[in-house]
Write an enzyme that holds these catalytic residues in place. Sequence first.
Site, PDB file in Angstrom:
ATOM      1  N   TYR A 171       0.862  -1.188   0.000  1.00  0.00           N
ATOM      2  CA  TYR A 171       0.000   0.000   0.000  1.00  0.00           C
ATOM      3  C   TYR A 171       0.898   1.239   0.000  1.00  0.00           C
ATOM      4  CZ  TYR A 171      -4.533   2.280   0.715  1.00  0.00           C
ATOM      5  OH  TYR A 171      -5.694   3.009   0.547  1.00  0.00           O
ATOM      6  N   GLY A 172       1.873   1.218  -0.925  1.00  0.00           N
ATOM      7  CA  GLY A 172       2.761   2.368  -1.084  1.00  0.00           C
ATOM      8  C   GLY A 172       2.184   3.296  -2.140  1.00  0.00           C
ATOM      9  N   SER A 186       1.837   1.113   6.776  1.00  0.00           N
ATOM     10  CA  SER A 186       0.745   1.470   5.863  1.00  0.00           C
ATOM     11  C   SER A 186      -0.621   0.984   6.338  1.00  0.00           C
ATOM     12  CB  SER A 186       1.010   0.885   4.477  1.00  0.00           C
ATOM     13  OG  SER A 186       2.256   1.297   4.005  1.00  0.00           O
ATOM     14  N   ASP A 195      10.082  -4.060  -5.959  1.00  0.00           N
ATOM     15  CA  ASP A 195      10.527  -5.128  -6.870  1.00  0.00           C
ATOM     16  C   ASP A 195      11.549  -6.064  -6.226  1.00  0.00           C
ATOM     17  OD1 ASP A 195       9.224  -4.089  -9.344  1.00  0.00           O
ATOM     18  OD2 ASP A 195      10.492  -2.381  -8.865  1.00  0.00           O
ATOM     19  N   HIS A 242       5.587  -3.758 -13.020  1.00  0.00           N
ATOM     20  CA  HIS A 242       6.894  -3.474 -13.627  1.00  0.00           C
ATOM     21  C   HIS A 242       7.442  -4.835 -14.065  1.00  0.00           C
ATOM     22  CE1 HIS A 242      10.776  -1.918 -14.450  1.00  0.00           C
ATOM     23  NE2 HIS A 242      11.258  -1.794 -13.230  1.00  0.00           N
ATOM     24  N   GLU A 268      15.297   5.479 -16.233  1.00  0.00           N
ATOM     25  CA  GLU A 268      15.553   6.081 -14.917  1.00  0.00           C
ATOM     26  C   GLU A 268      17.048   6.149 -14.602  1.00  0.00           C
ATOM     27  OE1 GLU A 268      12.927   3.671 -12.626  1.00  0.00           O
ATOM     28  OE2 GLU A 268      14.323   1.997 -12.425  1.00  0.00           O
TER      29      GLU A 268
HETATM   30  N1  LIG Z   1       5.110   1.171 -14.264  1.00  0.00           N
HETATM   31  C1  LIG Z   1       5.758   2.204 -13.786  1.00  0.00           C
HETATM   32  O1  LIG Z   1       6.065   3.178 -14.491  1.00  0.00           O
HETATM   33  C2  LIG Z   1       6.112   2.203 -12.340  1.00  0.00           C
HETATM   34  C3  LIG Z   1       6.520   3.391 -11.735  1.00  0.00           C
HETATM   35  C4  LIG Z   1       6.874   3.359 -10.393  1.00  0.00           C
HETATM   36  C5  LIG Z   1       6.798   2.142  -9.693  1.00  0.00           C
HETATM   37  N2  LIG Z   1       6.377   1.014 -10.331  1.00  0.00           N
HETATM   38  C6  LIG Z   1       6.319  -0.271  -9.630  1.00  0.00           C
HETATM   39  O2  LIG Z   1       5.355  -0.244  -8.600  1.00  0.00           O
HETATM   40  C7  LIG Z   1       5.715  -1.194  -7.598  1.00  0.00           C
HETATM   41  C8  LIG Z   1       5.618  -0.531  -6.249  1.00  0.00           C
HETATM   42  O3  LIG Z   1       6.284   0.694  -6.289  1.00  0.00           O
HETATM   43  P1  LIG Z   1       5.878   1.883  -5.313  1.00  0.00           P
HETATM   44  O4  LIG Z   1       6.473   3.118  -5.892  1.00  0.00           O
HETATM   45  O5  LIG Z   1       4.433   1.842  -5.005  1.00  0.00           O
HETATM   46  O6  LIG Z   1       6.705   1.454  -3.995  1.00  0.00           O
HETATM   47  P2  LIG Z   1       6.541   1.991  -2.499  1.00  0.00           P
HETATM   48  O7  LIG Z   1       5.802   3.280  -2.460  1.00  0.00           O
HETATM   49  O8  LIG Z   1       7.913   1.933  -1.912  1.00  0.00           O
HETATM   50  O9  LIG Z   1       5.611   0.900  -1.792  1.00  0.00           O
HETATM   51  C9  LIG Z   1       6.056  -0.381  -1.619  1.00  0.00           C
HETATM   52  C10 LIG Z   1       5.042  -1.187  -0.837  1.00  0.00           C
HETATM   53  O10 LIG Z   1       5.568  -2.496  -0.800  1.00  0.00           O
HETATM   54  C11 LIG Z   1       5.541  -2.987   0.515  1.00  0.00           C
HETATM   55  N3  LIG Z   1       6.663  -3.894   0.758  1.00  0.00           N
HETATM   56  C12 LIG Z   1       7.982  -3.650   0.560  1.00  0.00           C
HETATM   57  N4  LIG Z   1       8.702  -4.727   0.919  1.00  0.00           N
HETATM   58  C13 LIG Z   1       7.806  -5.658   1.349  1.00  0.00           C
HETATM   59  C14 LIG Z   1       7.932  -6.959   1.853  1.00  0.00           C
HETATM   60  N5  LIG Z   1       9.127  -7.550   1.987  1.00  0.00           N
HETATM   61  N6  LIG Z   1       6.808  -7.627   2.204  1.00  0.00           N
HETATM   62  C15 LIG Z   1       5.601  -7.045   2.079  1.00  0.00           C
HETATM   63  N7  LIG Z   1       5.409  -5.795   1.594  1.00  0.00           N
HETATM   64  C16 LIG Z   1       6.507  -5.112   1.244  1.00  0.00           C
HETATM   65  C17 LIG Z   1       5.675  -1.757   1.386  1.00  0.00           C
HETATM   66  O11 LIG Z   1       5.145  -2.126   2.616  1.00  0.00           O
HETATM   67  P3  LIG Z   1       5.067  -1.169   3.909  1.00  0.00           P
HETATM   68  O12 LIG Z   1       3.956  -0.238   3.601  1.00  0.00           O
HETATM   69  O13 LIG Z   1       4.772  -2.146   4.978  1.00  0.00           O
HETATM   70  O14 LIG Z   1       6.400  -0.498   4.016  1.00  0.00           O
HETATM   71  C18 LIG Z   1       4.848  -0.721   0.602  1.00  0.00           C
HETATM   72  O15 LIG Z   1       3.505  -0.796   0.974  1.00  0.00           O
HETATM   73  C19 LIG Z   1       7.101  -1.673  -7.975  1.00  0.00           C
HETATM   74  O16 LIG Z   1       6.965  -2.902  -8.659  1.00  0.00           O
HETATM   75  C20 LIG Z   1       7.600  -0.598  -8.916  1.00  0.00           C
HETATM   76  O17 LIG Z   1       8.570  -1.018  -9.852  1.00  0.00           O
HETATM   77  C21 LIG Z   1       6.026   1.012 -11.624  1.00  0.00           C
END
Ligand SMILES: NC(=O)c1ccc[n+]([C@@H]2O[C@H](COP(=O)([O-])OP(=O)(O)OC[C@H]3O[C@@H](n4cnc5c(N)ncnc54)[C@H](OP(=O)(O)O)[C@@H]3O)[C@@H](O)[C@H]2O)c1
Length: 334
Positions: free
Chosen positions: A25-26, A54, A84, A109, A196
């Site tokens: 839930y990021g 979160s 990721d 992604h 990036e």
């Molecule tokens: N398509 C695109 O252009 C694009 C752009 C940006 C990102 N993305 C992709 O979107 C995805 C998420 O990115 P984001 O920017 O939303 O990241 P983010 O804001 O850092 O959020 C990450 C979420 O993942 C959770 N998490 C991290 N490690 C974990 C673990 N070991 N177990 C369970 N939950 C975990 C975190 O939990 P907590 O809340 O508990 O910390 C948080 O809720 C990635 O795959 C990224 O590559 C795609």
Amino acid sequence: MSGPFYEAEIDLGPLKTRRLALIGYGNHGRSHALNLRDMGVDNIVIALRDGSPSRPKAQADGFTVESLDQAVAGADLVALLAADEAHKQIWDDHIAPNRPDGQGLIVCHGFSIDYDMLDPPSDCDVMLAAAKGPGGAVRASFEKGGGLVGFWAVHRDASGEAAAIAKAYLAAIGCGRAGIYPTSFKEEALADILGEQAVLVGGMCALAREGFEQLVAAGISERMAYIDTVHELKYIADLIHERGIHGMYAAISDTAEFGAHEVEGPIRDAVRPVFQAIVKDVTAGDFARRWVADYDQQRAGLHRMRAAVKDHPLEAAGLQVRGAVARRKDGSAT
Ligand SMILES: NC(=O)c1ccc[n+]([C@@H]2O[C@H](COP(=O)([O-])OP(=O)(O)OC[C@H]3O[C@@H](n4cnc5c(N)ncnc54)[C@H](OP(=O)(O)O)[C@@H]3O)[C@@H](O)[C@H]2O)c1
């Protein structure tokens, strides 16, 4: 047909009939969940790790929050919206042992699938639904009646519905308002990471930092050097975003344009071998392996590099410049 597809052409049925678990839930997770619900996809559970910061936010937004194991066990479809570098651990520890047969997987992604971090079994639809931009923009643009451009791909079609599910997912997070296009995991992963690393983040910061250092070495004040190499980036980025590179050149002074055309060639010549090395590094999966190895070491390398950036003199100059602008705005400076 290769798209673009728009929302009127896309049936949300394949999504609405499935129980959906969103892991994370990021930035993306929250925006996806809110947009999905607003589009009528309400069979959603948010899956968070123990002690997740979160949890209160997801609950305050009105979602049911469950542990990863519980949410995965009750879902027909999992959207893996966590970092990721954590995908392999989440798959191995939580999804693989709990998933019911036939459960599908969506990632936003291409990273973890294209670089072989995960190997879902043959009964698993594996789909990419990538809204191209930061997670916050997925919600912000949706609330204004728009959406981000979306790209979908199918790695494995076990149900025969994988493409329909991926397109429905993108439409339900708002991408159907901007256009939904086909891609492949390989294309999305390389384009995103090269963009990036070489241009948007790594390349831009390297140029700004080098420019700042050269100006300071030439006797220019750090404040002036910061303004001319960092602070003004936003104005140029906004122009390029609105008008493209040619349009940006038309909107700046002829002096700036003439000089920029002259140096573009030598700068490109200098960085070309670096960019070619990045393409090779990313394509071979070496970058992905290094990053996951660093994640396994509690991100020691990332923390070290982050600290080095924080201590650069450019940051102190930036604090002063931004502080002065903010004080002026809120009336605390005369
Ligand atoms: N398509 C695109 O252009 C694009 C752009 C940006 C990102 N993305 C992709 O979107 C995805 C998420 O990115 P984001 O920017 O939303 O990241 P983010 O804001 O850092 O959020 C990450 C979420 O993942 C959770 N998490 C991290 N490690 C974990 C673990 N070991 N177990 C369970 N939950 C975990 C975190 O939990 P907590 O809340 O508990 O910390 C948080 O809720 C990635 O795959 C990224 O590559 C795609």
